[in-house]
Design a protein around this motif. Structure first.
Motif, PDB file in Angstrom:
ATOM      1  N   THR A 145      74.258  13.141  68.914  1.00  0.00           N
ATOM      2  CA  THR A 145      74.340  11.671  68.988  1.00  0.00           C
ATOM      3  C   THR A 145      73.297  11.158  69.970  1.00  0.00           C
ATOM      4  O   THR A 145      73.344  11.510  71.155  1.00  0.00           O
ATOM      5  CB  THR A 145      75.744  11.222  69.451  1.00  0.00           C
ATOM      6  OG1 THR A 145      76.709  11.697  68.516  1.00  0.00           O
ATOM      7  CG2 THR A 145      75.817   9.702  69.545  1.00  0.00           C
ATOM      8  N   PRO A 146      72.351  10.333  69.521  1.00  0.00           N
ATOM      9  CA  PRO A 146      71.304   9.835  70.429  1.00  0.00           C
ATOM     10  C   PRO A 146      71.848   8.818  71.428  1.00  0.00           C
ATOM     11  O   PRO A 146      72.765   8.054  71.112  1.00  0.00           O
ATOM     12  CB  PRO A 146      70.293   9.196  69.474  1.00  0.00           C
ATOM     13  CG  PRO A 146      71.094   8.790  68.274  1.00  0.00           C
ATOM     14  CD  PRO A 146      72.174   9.835  68.151  1.00  0.00           C
ATOM     15  N   HIS A 147      71.273   8.796  72.627  1.00  0.00           N
ATOM     16  CA  HIS A 147      71.729   7.881  73.672  1.00  0.00           C
ATOM     17  C   HIS A 147      70.643   6.979  74.234  1.00  0.00           C
ATOM     18  O   HIS A 147      70.952   5.920  74.792  1.00  0.00           O
ATOM     19  CB  HIS A 147      72.335   8.683  74.834  1.00  0.00           C
ATOM     20  CG  HIS A 147      73.550   9.462  74.476  1.00  0.00           C
ATOM     21  ND1 HIS A 147      74.650   8.893  73.877  1.00  0.00           N
ATOM     22  CD2 HIS A 147      73.841  10.793  74.610  1.00  0.00           C
ATOM     23  CE1 HIS A 147      75.577   9.821  73.673  1.00  0.00           C
ATOM     24  NE2 HIS A 147      75.102  10.983  74.099  1.00  0.00           N
ATOM     25  N   ASN A 148      69.400   7.388  74.140  1.00  0.00           N
ATOM     26  CA  ASN A 148      68.330   6.615  74.786  1.00  0.00           C
ATOM     27  C   ASN A 148      67.694   5.604  73.830  1.00  0.00           C
ATOM     28  O   ASN A 148      67.390   5.924  72.676  1.00  0.00           O
ATOM     29  CB  ASN A 148      67.221   7.548  75.293  1.00  0.00           C
ATOM     30  CG  ASN A 148      67.640   8.333  76.514  1.00  0.00           C
ATOM     31  OD1 ASN A 148      68.686   8.082  77.096  1.00  0.00           O
ATOM     32  ND2 ASN A 148      66.815   9.279  76.922  1.00  0.00           N
ATOM     33  N   THR A 149      67.491   4.399  74.313  1.00  0.00           N
ATOM     34  CA  THR A 149      66.793   3.360  73.567  1.00  0.00           C
ATOM     35  C   THR A 149      66.210   2.384  74.582  1.00  0.00           C
ATOM     36  O   THR A 149      66.295   2.611  75.789  1.00  0.00           O
ATOM     37  CB  THR A 149      67.733   2.669  72.563  1.00  0.00           C
ATOM     38  OG1 THR A 149      66.975   1.739  71.773  1.00  0.00           O
ATOM     39  CG2 THR A 149      68.865   1.922  73.268  1.00  0.00           C
ATOM     40  N   ILE A 150      65.614   1.309  74.102  1.00  0.00           N
ATOM     41  CA  ILE A 150      65.093   0.304  75.020  1.00  0.00           C
ATOM     42  C   ILE A 150      65.473  -1.096  74.554  1.00  0.00           C
ATOM     43  O   ILE A 150      65.786  -1.317  73.378  1.00  0.00           O
ATOM     44  CB  ILE A 150      63.559   0.370  75.178  1.00  0.00           C
ATOM     45  CG1 ILE A 150      62.866   0.036  73.854  1.00  0.00           C
ATOM     46  CG2 ILE A 150      63.089   1.711  75.706  1.00  0.00           C
ATOM     47  CD1 ILE A 150      61.394  -0.248  74.009  1.00  0.00           C
ATOM     48  N   THR A 151      65.432  -2.032  75.488  1.00  0.00           N
ATOM     49  CA  THR A 151      65.514  -3.460  75.188  1.00  0.00           C
ATOM     50  C   THR A 151      64.118  -4.028  75.449  1.00  0.00           C
ATOM     51  O   THR A 151      63.705  -4.115  76.607  1.00  0.00           O
ATOM     52  CB  THR A 151      66.546  -4.159  76.100  1.00  0.00           C
ATOM     53  OG1 THR A 151      67.846  -3.584  75.881  1.00  0.00           O
ATOM     54  CG2 THR A 151      66.598  -5.653  75.827  1.00  0.00           C
ATOM     55  N   PRO A 152      63.360  -4.372  74.405  1.00  0.00           N
ATOM     56  CA  PRO A 152      61.991  -4.871  74.606  1.00  0.00           C
ATOM     57  C   PRO A 152      61.933  -6.402  74.645  1.00  0.00           C
ATOM     58  O   PRO A 152      62.667  -7.077  73.912  1.00  0.00           O
ATOM     59  CB  PRO A 152      61.258  -4.334  73.384  1.00  0.00           C
ATOM     60  CG  PRO A 152      62.298  -4.320  72.309  1.00  0.00           C
ATOM     61  CD  PRO A 152      63.639  -4.113  72.983  1.00  0.00           C
ATOM     62  N   ILE A 153      61.063  -6.945  75.475  1.00  0.00           N
ATOM     63  CA  ILE A 153      60.848  -8.394  75.575  1.00  0.00           C
ATOM     64  C   ILE A 153      59.350  -8.647  75.630  1.00  0.00           C
ATOM     65  O   ILE A 153      58.635  -7.968  76.368  1.00  0.00           O
ATOM     66  CB  ILE A 153      61.518  -8.985  76.832  1.00  0.00           C
ATOM     67  CG1 ILE A 153      63.036  -8.702  76.841  1.00  0.00           C
ATOM     68  CG2 ILE A 153      61.281 -10.487  76.935  1.00  0.00           C
ATOM     69  CD1 ILE A 153      63.491  -7.848  77.956  1.00  0.00           C
TER      70      ILE A 153
END
Length: 496
Positions: free
Chosen positions: A346-354
């Protein structure tokens, strides 16, 4: 009196350029049909009233005549139906928007936002109910809001929603099929929404505003196809396309994983607007180079969450650098920092891009996110800790990430009651409705021996702001202490 209210609504449409004088009789007859009015007497004079007062009278008339049930959701669907009569067709609204855009992007959005308020799709009167203040944190002025604009559910509406047949049309509240949709017990009416078409990344997208915006010109940019949220290389191109089209707006995306993502992950969309958040003005506290992308300036932002900022005038290089960082973060683990890219597949890392335009250059903030849960932190390891849940328990999405707290409506009453109880020296732990604040209120009183009737509200609001700053620190994957910042630099070193 009903004749007056009908005439007032038509006059409102003319005054705000929603309809032309030639349309008045046509509009009046449609309103009369909805209300079951079969006769007409021209009012001698029209009072000057606000839109919400006119609508309230028309809705109350419909309730009295048994046309609709007197519940919050039904009343909202009925006033939307009335405003839909005043709202031009999509082709007309798109044509006006495009003509305004030919003058300037700002002229187009200013007209469109006013139009969205005038049609009552953006519920400006209700938004004024929100409680707002600023908190001077170590990271800048944070925005604190208690959301009171969204109406509470009536028990009868809840019962009707449960009893209503389940339908899959529209598939969600962001789908284009909402345009003109009459709504039902499980779906809001949308006769007065008119998204405008825009081209993003070679595809068909639409721009509209949030009906309950949290900041100036709070917009939603949505894919016209119903497809899930996805943070990938293409997302940067989409964000950059938009901010180049509308350089006075920022645009960001919620993360694409549960806990750290938005409330709607099933439909690709972004949020933006004409507002400067504290995160945008936060300085770079540590710069670093990216050997493969020399034209890109990179640095760590002084912010409670873990943010890498990229700046440059070479769009292609910024997009490539952002993609490289995203890919690296997706696969990155650091056991010493409690960061695991995945567990059991199960993947856990992502980003919030702005993204935003600054002095003719693209500026892109990448907020590192991780949604891992543990036995003692089932809501998320990088989520507000339990002792802060009396103020903020909900997920930390894009808007909070940038420094605007969206706090639950319950606090509007609880904080006033708490203030009164603290001034009266009551045992907060013995008051059921306030007991969750007991420990915190003791800490507040200890920190503020000057607490009295004149400064109580100001002190409580300041302390709520301090809690929100802690909430953001909790959501940061790298903590602000030395150990956390050393760990942050380990990741930075891996991408240089």
């Amino acid at each position: 009196m009903i004749y007056t209210a009908i005439a007032e609504l038509a006059a409102y449409g003319v005054k705000n350029a929603l309809i032309m004088p030639i349309d008045v009789i046509y509009v009046r007859n449609q309103i009369m049909e909805i209300l079951g009015v079969t006769d007409w007497k021209e009012p001698e004079a029209l009072p000057e009233r606000k839109l919400e007062e006119i609508l309230d009278e028309l809705i109350s008339y419909a309730c009295e005549k048994g046309i609709i049930e007197d519940t919050i959701s039904v009343r909202d669907r009925f006033d939307t139906k009335l405003m839909g009569i005043l709202t031009g067709p999509p082709r007309e609204i798109n044509a006006i928007f495009n003509a305004k855009y030919a003058q300037s992007p700002k002229a187009a959005t200013e007209w469109y936002y006013k139009f969205s308020k005038d049609t009552n799709y953006v519920r400006a009167a209700r938004m004024k109910r929100d409680i707002r203040w600023k908190y001077a944190s170590d990271y800048g002025l944070l925005d604190i809001t208690i959301n009171r604009s969204k109406p509470e559910k009536d028990p009868r509406d809840i019962a009707a929603a449960k009893a209503a047949p389940q339908t899959a049309y529209p598939a969600c509240q962001l789908c284009m099929e909402n345009v003109g949709f009459p709504g039902h017990a499980n779906h809001p009416a949308r006769q007065n929404i008119r998204p405008v078409d825009i081209d993003i990344y070679g595809g068909k997208w639409a721009l509209q505003y949030s009906p309950y915006g949290y900041y100036n010109e709070h917009c939603i940019v949505l894919n016209q196809e119903h497809c899930p949220m996805k943070i990938d290389a293409a997302v940067f191109e989409k964000l950059f396309d938009f901010v180049e089209l509308f350089p006075h707006y920022f645009l960001g995306s919620n993360a694409d994983l549960p806990i750290v993502g938005g409330s709607i992950l099933s439909h690709e969309h972004f949020q933006g607007g004409h507002y400067t958040f504290a995160m945008e003005t936060a300085p770079i506290e540590k710069t670093f180079g990216l050997s493969r992308y020399p034209a890109v300036k990179a640095g760590i932002v002084k912010w409670p969450m873990s943010v890498i900022r990229l700046t440059g005038d070479d769009r292609k290089e910024i997009a490539a650098a952002a993609t490289m960082i995203l890919d690296a973060w997706r696969a990155y683990s650091d056991a010493d920092a409690d960061i695991y890219a995945e567990t059991d597949g199960t993947p856990h890392n992502t980003i919030t891009p702005i993204a935003r335009m600054k002095n003719g250059m693209i500026e892109c903030d990448l907020v590192l996110r991780n949604n891992r849960t543990t036995e003692d932190r089932p809501l998320g390891l990088f989520h507000p800790r339990p002792e802060l849940h009396h103020i903020k328990k909900e997920n930390i999405g894009l808007i909070e990430v940038m420094g605007l707290a969206v706090l639950p409506a319950r606090l509007a009453v609880e904080l006033k009651d708490l203030e009164k109880a603290m001034l009266e020296g009551k045992d907060i732990s013995a008051i059921d409705s306030l007991s969750s604040h007991a420990e915190w209120s003791e800490q507040v009183l200890k920190a503020h021996p000057e607490f009295n009737a004149e400064n109580a509200e100001e002190i409580i609001r300041s302390e709520v702001g301090a809690v929100f700053a802690q909430v953001l620190e909790d959501a940061g994957v790298y903590k602000r202490d030395e150990r956390g910042q050393v760990a942050f630099m380990r990741f930075v070193d891996s991408i240089r």
